[in-house]
Enzyme design. Structure first.
Site, PDB file in Angstrom:
ATOM      1  N   HIS A  98      82.460 107.405  86.477  1.00  8.09           N
ATOM      2  CA  HIS A  98      83.425 106.606  87.315  1.00  8.09           C
ATOM      3  C   HIS A  98      82.598 105.348  87.487  1.00  8.09           C
ATOM      4  CE1 HIS A  98      85.208 105.665  91.152  1.00  8.09           C
ATOM      5  NE2 HIS A  98      86.208 106.418  90.492  1.00  8.09           N
ATOM      6  N   ASP A 153      89.355 114.158  88.616  1.00  8.15           N
ATOM      7  CA  ASP A 153      90.222 114.621  87.694  1.00  8.15           C
ATOM      8  C   ASP A 153      89.617 115.808  86.734  1.00  8.15           C
ATOM      9  OD1 ASP A 153      92.299 112.849  88.324  1.00  8.15           O
ATOM     10  OD2 ASP A 153      91.393 111.408  87.245  1.00  8.15           O
TER      11      ASP A 153
HETATM   12  N1  CMC Z   1      82.251 110.382  78.323  1.00 10.72           N
HETATM   13  C1  CMC Z   1      81.217 109.934  77.571  1.00 10.72           C
HETATM   14  N2  CMC Z   1      80.569 108.613  77.854  1.00 10.72           N
HETATM   15  C2  CMC Z   1      81.028 107.883  78.819  1.00 10.72           C
HETATM   16  C3  CMC Z   1      81.996 108.569  79.852  1.00 10.72           C
HETATM   17  C4  CMC Z   1      82.774 109.535  79.527  1.00 10.72           C
HETATM   18  N3  CMC Z   1      83.607 110.138  80.155  1.00 10.72           N
HETATM   19  N4  CMC Z   1      82.178 107.503  80.855  1.00 10.72           N
HETATM   20  C5  CMC Z   1      81.375 106.346  80.538  1.00 10.72           C
HETATM   21  N5  CMC Z   1      80.527 106.692  79.561  1.00 10.72           N
HETATM   22  C6  CMC Z   1      79.476 106.091  78.882  1.00 10.72           C
HETATM   23  C7  CMC Z   1      80.018 104.524  78.133  1.00 10.72           C
HETATM   24  O1  CMC Z   1      80.227 104.833  76.848  1.00 10.72           O
HETATM   25  C8  CMC Z   1      78.730 103.988  78.589  1.00 10.72           C
HETATM   26  O2  CMC Z   1      77.780 104.086  77.556  1.00 10.72           O
HETATM   27  P1  CMC Z   1      76.758 103.185  76.857  1.00 10.72           P
HETATM   28  O3  CMC Z   1      75.973 102.436  77.970  1.00 10.72           O
HETATM   29  O4  CMC Z   1      75.912 103.798  75.840  1.00 10.72           O
HETATM   30  O5  CMC Z   1      77.631 102.144  76.512  1.00 10.72           O
HETATM   31  C9  CMC Z   1      78.150 104.369  79.935  1.00 10.72           C
HETATM   32  O6  CMC Z   1      78.572 105.515  79.845  1.00 10.72           O
HETATM   33  C10 CMC Z   1      78.633 103.329  81.074  1.00 10.72           C
HETATM   34  O7  CMC Z   1      80.043 103.490  80.710  1.00 10.72           O
HETATM   35  P2  CMC Z   1      81.091 102.306  81.329  1.00 10.72           P
HETATM   36  O8  CMC Z   1      82.130 102.438  80.052  1.00 10.72           O
HETATM   37  O9  CMC Z   1      80.295 100.962  81.515  1.00 10.72           O
HETATM   38  O10 CMC Z   1      81.719 102.876  82.608  1.00 10.72           O
HETATM   39  P3  CMC Z   1      83.006 102.184  83.386  1.00 10.72           P
HETATM   40  O11 CMC Z   1      82.592 101.943  84.537  1.00 10.72           O
HETATM   41  O12 CMC Z   1      83.409 100.858  82.563  1.00 10.72           O
HETATM   42  O13 CMC Z   1      84.067 103.187  83.059  1.00 10.72           O
HETATM   43  C11 CMC Z   1      85.357 105.219  83.367  1.00 10.72           C
HETATM   44  C12 CMC Z   1      84.586 104.280  84.156  1.00 10.72           C
HETATM   45  C13 CMC Z   1      86.025 106.039  84.523  1.00 10.72           C
HETATM   46  C14 CMC Z   1      86.659 104.447  82.913  1.00 10.72           C
HETATM   47  C15 CMC Z   1      84.795 106.097  82.422  1.00 10.72           C
HETATM   48  O14 CMC Z   1      83.650 106.768  82.926  1.00 10.72           O
HETATM   49  C16 CMC Z   1      85.654 106.716  81.574  1.00 10.72           C
HETATM   50  O15 CMC Z   1      86.258 106.407  80.753  1.00 10.72           O
HETATM   51  N6  CMC Z   1      85.866 108.099  81.920  1.00 10.72           N
HETATM   52  C17 CMC Z   1      86.662 109.140  81.378  1.00 10.72           C
HETATM   53  C18 CMC Z   1      88.120 108.923  82.128  1.00 10.72           C
HETATM   54  C19 CMC Z   1      88.208 109.454  83.514  1.00 10.72           C
HETATM   55  O16 CMC Z   1      87.828 110.568  83.746  1.00 10.72           O
HETATM   56  N7  CMC Z   1      88.883 108.553  84.526  1.00 10.72           N
HETATM   57  C20 CMC Z   1      89.077 108.885  85.675  1.00 10.72           C
HETATM   58  C21 CMC Z   1      88.152 108.438  86.737  1.00 10.72           C
HETATM   59  S1  CMC Z   1      88.341 108.969  88.322  1.00 10.72           S
HETATM   60  C22 CMC Z   1      90.071 108.937  88.775  1.00 10.72           C
HETATM   61  C23 CMC Z   1      90.552 107.579  89.156  1.00 10.72           C
HETATM   62  O17 CMC Z   1      89.948 106.892  90.236  1.00 10.72           O
HETATM   63  O18 CMC Z   1      91.194 107.005  88.453  1.00 10.72           O
END
Ligand code: CMC
Length: 438
Positions: free
Chosen positions: A315, A373
């Site tokens: 998240h 989720d």
């Molecule tokens: N699986 C694998 N790796 C992950 C995941 C994941 N679900 N989420 C983040 N990472 C990794 C990401 O690749 C990055 O790695 P590195 O530092 O090596 O590049 C690190 O963790 C930091 O992640 P980020 O991309 O900077 O995180 P963000 O804040 O931009 O993204 C997110 C947040 C929710 C979009 C992401 O965690 C994600 O895509 N999760 C899966 C989708 C999901 O479950 N979404 C629902 C969110 S809760 C409901 C809502 O409020 O909408």
């Protein structure tokens, strides 16, 4: 950059441009809780520089009194009340009042609010005909996005955003009609007759009724399932300045009508990184198939080149357990017990996945925990709700948050049209060359 607050003076931050004697002193703002915030509104005027924050990880886009998240501590408050207390003791209509009005209602206010919402549950009969225009296999998110936007064509008496009474009625209409639109989108996809709302049922019961009932047979409310639905609605009702809420606010900042703004929010919610994740979790679990395949899947997730994510994990704000996920997991067990489902392979897989991920350094070091989720899809599936409706359900719940945030925006005297700037990295000025010379 330096920060000061001497002898009771208001704290400020001073930014000095390297290599010049130019600096700007900017106010440091404090909310009731949460980090201090540098007010950069005068930065461009004083130093001619912008700030850069793609994804808004460190940018407060507005001041709000509605929802507070402490992502490190895993805390979520609606108007100051912890989500755990509201999920256990309150219900969706009371939470809707709280989010919109700022305080918990007394008995008379609650009754009045309930009546106002139920009064507006029906749709104009002409709206019914819109559904026929969609293909039967249309994704219900596509349908609700279109139909909610089209409400503006029916409720001309609610389009003056500067009139408080019109804003109030628009809020009632949106909160009351979204379950009807959502349920009809589903009924249309399976070819069953639309069920008209029943105002003798509560919000969650009525939604389940419109989704599951058929005219040919009596419908029986299952209080455990409707309570679970109510709790899911409470947990999803608002979540600070997330992508869809920010979309609603940005659309609202232009003066667009509330129906258009909420349709914009629905569109933003649809993506798998946001509200589409609950649907994506079930798809992922289905594709993994059996627990033996989990380690291989986790290896894939950790491989940078695979672009595979563990859906329902991670998240932007929570760097700890999402408090909503904990409640969801408990609700999941309750629902499965009520339905007499002793072995649900998807739940077993989800729990095994959670166990493995929480011990794996990749997830631990990145502070990736289950989000809301991760378990919601399993509950909804057990309740017989099809996967394509999961995000729709999220939209039904979040409508109250979007409407509350939109109302707060319109009532905020400091609000201006949202208009971010950019770092331009394209071609610099050049002269046009006719095609014969290229
Ligand atoms: N699986 C694998 N790796 C992950 C995941 C994941 N679900 N989420 C983040 N990472 C990794 C990401 O690749 C990055 O790695 P590195 O530092 O090596 O590049 C690190 O963790 C930091 O992640 P980020 O991309 O900077 O995180 P963000 O804040 O931009 O993204 C997110 C947040 C929710 C979009 C992401 O965690 C994600 O895509 N999760 C899966 C989708 C999901 O479950 N979404 C629902 C969110 S809760 C409901 C809502 O409020 O909408």
């Amino acid at each position: 950059m330096s920060s000061t607050a001497k002898g009771g003076a208001k704290p400020t931050v001073t930014i000095t441009l390297d290599g010049s004697n130019r600096s700007a002193t900017l106010p440091l703002l404090a909310g009731s809780i949460g980090p201090q915030t540098v007010d950069i509104r005068k930065l461009y005027g004083e130093l001619g520089i912008f700030t850069y924050d793609p994804g808004y990880g460190a940018t407060a886009s507005c001041e709000s009194k509605i929802t507070y998240i402490d992502g490190d501590a895993g805390i979520l408050l609606y108007r100051g009340y912890p989500i755990e207390q509201l999920a256990e003791k309150s219900d969706f209509i009371e939470v809707a009042y709280l989010l919109l009005e700022g305080e918990l209602p007394n008995a008379a206010q609650l009754e009045d609010f309930r009546k106002n919402v139920t009064y507006h549950t029906m749709l104009h009969e002409q709206i019914r005909r819109f559904f026929d225009g969609f293909r039967r296999d249309a994704h219900p998110m596509a349908i609700i996005c279109g139909v909610v936007g089209a409400l503006a064509a029916f409720y001309h008496d609610n389009l003056d955003i500067n009139d408080a009474r019109q804003r109030e009625v628009a809020a009632f209409r949106l909160i009351a009609k979204i379950p009807t639109i959502a349920a009809w989108a589903y009924k249309y996809s399976i070819g069953q007759p639309f069920m008209y709302p029943r105002n003798d049922l509560n919000y969650a019961e009525n939604f389940l009724y419109m989704l599951n009932a058929v005219p040919a047979e009596p419908w029986k409310n299952n209080p455990i399932l409707s309570r679970a639905m109510d709790r899911i609605l409470v947990l999803h009702a608002d979540h600070e300045q997330n992508a869809s809420t920010s979309t609603v606010r940005l659309a609202g900042s232009t003066g667009a009508n509330p129906f258009a703004c909420i349709a914009a929010g629905i569109a933003a919610l649809w993506g798998p990184s946001h509200g589409g994740a609950n649907e994506a979790v079930l798809k992922m679990l289905g594709e993994i198939g059996t627990p033996e395949n989990i380690p291989q899947f986790i290896r894939e997730v950790k491989d940078k080149n695979s672009h595979t994510k563990l859906m329902g994990f991670g998240h932007r704000v929570y760097k700890n357990f999402d408090p909503r996920a904990k409640i969801m997991k408990e609700t999941c067990h309750e629902v499965l017990a009520e339905l007499g489902i002793k072995d649900e392979p998807l739940l077993d897989m989800a729990m095994e996945m959670e166990r493995i991920a929480l011990e794996d350094d990749y997830f631990v070091s990145r502070k990736l925990y289950p989000n809301v989720d991760f378990y919601s899809g399993i509950i909804l599936k057990a309740m017989g709700i099809p996967t394509s409706m999961f995000t729709v359900l999220f939209a039904v719940a979040r409508t109250v948050g979007w409407v509350s945030q939109w109302k707060e925006l319109i009532e905020d005297p400091s609000q201006r049209i949202g208009r971010p700037r950019q770092i331009y990295s394209g071609a610099t000025r050049r002269d046009y060359v006719p095609v014969s010379g290229r």
